[in-house]
Write a protein that holds these residues in place. Sequence first.
Motif, PDB file in Angstrom:
ATOM      1  N   PRO A   1      51.526  -2.036  -5.273  1.00 27.16           N
ATOM      2  CA  PRO A   1      50.726  -2.948  -5.567  1.00 27.16           C
ATOM      3  C   PRO A   1      51.567  -4.377  -5.873  1.00 27.16           C
ATOM      4  O   PRO A   1      51.914  -5.613  -5.104  1.00 27.16           O
ATOM      5  CB  PRO A   1      49.494  -3.410  -7.495  1.00 27.16           C
ATOM      6  N   SER A   2      52.929  -3.849  -6.181  1.00 24.13           N
ATOM      7  CA  SER A   2      54.430  -4.993  -6.577  1.00 24.13           C
ATOM      8  C   SER A   2      54.630  -4.694  -4.995  1.00 24.13           C
ATOM      9  O   SER A   2      55.563  -5.858  -4.589  1.00 24.13           O
ATOM     10  CB  SER A   2      54.821  -4.149  -7.189  1.00 24.13           C
ATOM     11  N   PHE A   3      54.775  -4.164  -3.814  1.00 25.24           N
ATOM     12  CA  PHE A   3      54.870  -4.615  -2.773  1.00 25.24           C
ATOM     13  C   PHE A   3      54.484  -5.915  -2.602  1.00 25.24           C
ATOM     14  O   PHE A   3      54.773  -5.829  -1.371  1.00 25.24           O
ATOM     15  CB  PHE A   3      54.864  -3.972  -1.578  1.00 25.24           C
TER      16      PHE A   3
END
Length: 80
Positions: A77-79
Amino acid sequence: MASLTSNIDILGYSTRLPGANDSAEFWSLLKNGECAVTSVSKDRWPLARFGHPVQSTSGKTYTWAAGQLDDVWGFDPSFF
């Protein structure tokens, strides 16, 4: 009336779909009428905690069928 047209170029795309590792496999599932619905794995939804046979019970579920991603823990999700 003048016709308005525009060109759209698709440079690439990516998918994460239930029962398929890529979009070609997903379209194959659809074309062949196959179902990607399976039972939710125990590491995602523990039946003892969330299951209940009565559909109207608040906060519980009565079914474990789902179209789920094979590797949900591989999502970054950090992408995004």
